[in-house]
Write an enzyme that holds these catalytic residues in place. Sequence first.
Site, mmCIF file in Angstrom:
data_model
loop_
_atom_site.group_PDB
_atom_site.id
_atom_site.type_symbol
_atom_site.label_atom_id
_atom_site.label_comp_id
_atom_site.label_asym_id
_atom_site.label_seq_id
_atom_site.Cartn_x
_atom_site.Cartn_y
_atom_site.Cartn_z
ATOM 1 N N ASN A 193 -2.299 1.395 -8.325
ATOM 2 C CA ASN A 193 -1.075 1.387 -7.529
ATOM 3 C C ASN A 193 -0.203 0.188 -7.930
ATOM 4 O O ASN A 193 0.160 -0.657 -7.112
ATOM 5 C CB ASN A 193 -1.400 1.355 -6.037
ATOM 6 C CG ASN A 193 -0.293 1.965 -5.190
ATOM 7 O OD1 ASN A 193 0.793 2.263 -5.695
ATOM 8 N ND2 ASN A 193 -0.540 2.138 -3.911
ATOM 9 N N HIS B 278 0.128 0.552 4.905
ATOM 10 C CA HIS B 278 -0.618 1.802 4.757
ATOM 11 C C HIS B 278 -0.730 2.575 6.064
ATOM 12 O O HIS B 278 -0.748 3.806 6.052
ATOM 13 C CB HIS B 278 -2.019 1.521 4.212
ATOM 14 C CG HIS B 278 -2.066 1.375 2.720
ATOM 15 N ND1 HIS B 278 -1.920 0.162 2.091
ATOM 16 C CD2 HIS B 278 -2.228 2.296 1.729
ATOM 17 C CE1 HIS B 278 -2.012 0.338 0.776
ATOM 18 N NE2 HIS B 278 -2.191 1.612 0.533
#
Length: 467
Positions: free
Chosen positions: A322, A353
């Site tokens: 990521n 998140h």
Amino acid sequence: ICLLQINFVACQLFALLAAFWFRVYLGPSHASSAVRHAFATLFGIYFAVFCFGWYSIHLFVLVLMNYGIMSMASIPNIHRYSFVVAMGYLTLCHISRIYIFHYGILTTDFSGPLMIITQKITTLACQLHDGIGRQAEELTAEQNRLAVKTRPSLLEYLSYLLNFMSIIAGPCSNYKDYIAFIEGRHVHMKLLEVNWKQKGYDRLPDPSPTGAVLYKLCITLVSLILFLTLTKNFPMAYIIDNEFLDRTPFLSRLGYLYVVTQAAKPKYYFAWTLADAVNNAAGYGFSGVDERGAFRWDLLSNLNIWNIETATSFKMYIENWNIQTAAWLKRVCYDRAPWYPTALTFILSALWHGIYPGYYFTFLTGILITLAARAIRNNCRHYFLSSAPLKVAYDVVTWAVTQLAVCYTVAPFVMLAVESTIKFYKSMYFHMHILSILVLLVLPIRPQAHSVRKPQNQAMQNSVKSK
């Protein structure tokens, strides 16, 4: 969830076709920047509505709220206001999506695009603050390069945040890079960094993204096959099954943990590589020429699979997984945190998140293991560099430990709930937590405060100026 996956794939494949069309028929030589901005925005809005229905209104509300902040807020505070509003709205949506709506229903799972838009909003706000509100000598070399000197127009702002290439799955890119792409300067700027006359060229070459797109589509196909075969057959939940725990010795459980973590990766490889291919198909993502003279299209790549699977340190693993989110965290948090940058960066990552407890177990564990790994590397690595056999032995051991440490850390991220996380860590005897704490107690830790990092940044700045 199956419907969501089908909808995602259909939308991204449509975006891929639209990207090829955009590059061929709306290239910079065929259309003005305003037309390219408008079409990229309209396609993006259409894809968002197609995927998420009326729930896509959340994306548009957040974008318009922050455009108001960007237009009216004072430059010294623009990054703070934008950060608080974007992260606050994202967190409220995380809460409502999970506790008010049924998680997993197709039209309510709008958090992914909202997370990407939050990254872009805060990235642009910080870079605008750097460009207008700070002196050049206060900035790092990277901050100076990416600083935005003027507030964008509404069309530029909407295009950057809602363009069809990144609305569904990202990645987050820098505002200056995106504007250069729309205006047709993106590839040219990178090519000028190379002396082509020395290579025997009379004029600048014209790199085509077709090869890079086909290569990435092959990776997505393989990842999709692995997802359909491995992921369903090796569920993460099995590692806390009572019968499995009773019958399987500890070392075998560690081995199976590695297997199920590997099986969970292909869906990320698929989604991120496909998103990268969509941007490349539109002509965006050129990053220059490598040492062999090959054209690179990895400016927006979100992962380096080879470096992930061969990582010999926790830091190397994180830096190649990521990638664009890690870059965002560095630019908006780590480089700007007045104290405890590592801890604050992990906490922000968890908050971004979502609100599942498993995320916080993962990122808090990540802080501990990162600090311990750094202490071991700083204190021990140099002893193993004196000969090739020692270096190979060190790399093999650190690879195995890194892979297992990552598996141990990310398991709660997949499990989500408190009960299953505690059960998992109990079955693992909390061994990584205990070992990390012992390492931090025994080995000396070098300081990582801004007082150490700032002079390095200043030195980089002075080096750039002297050139």
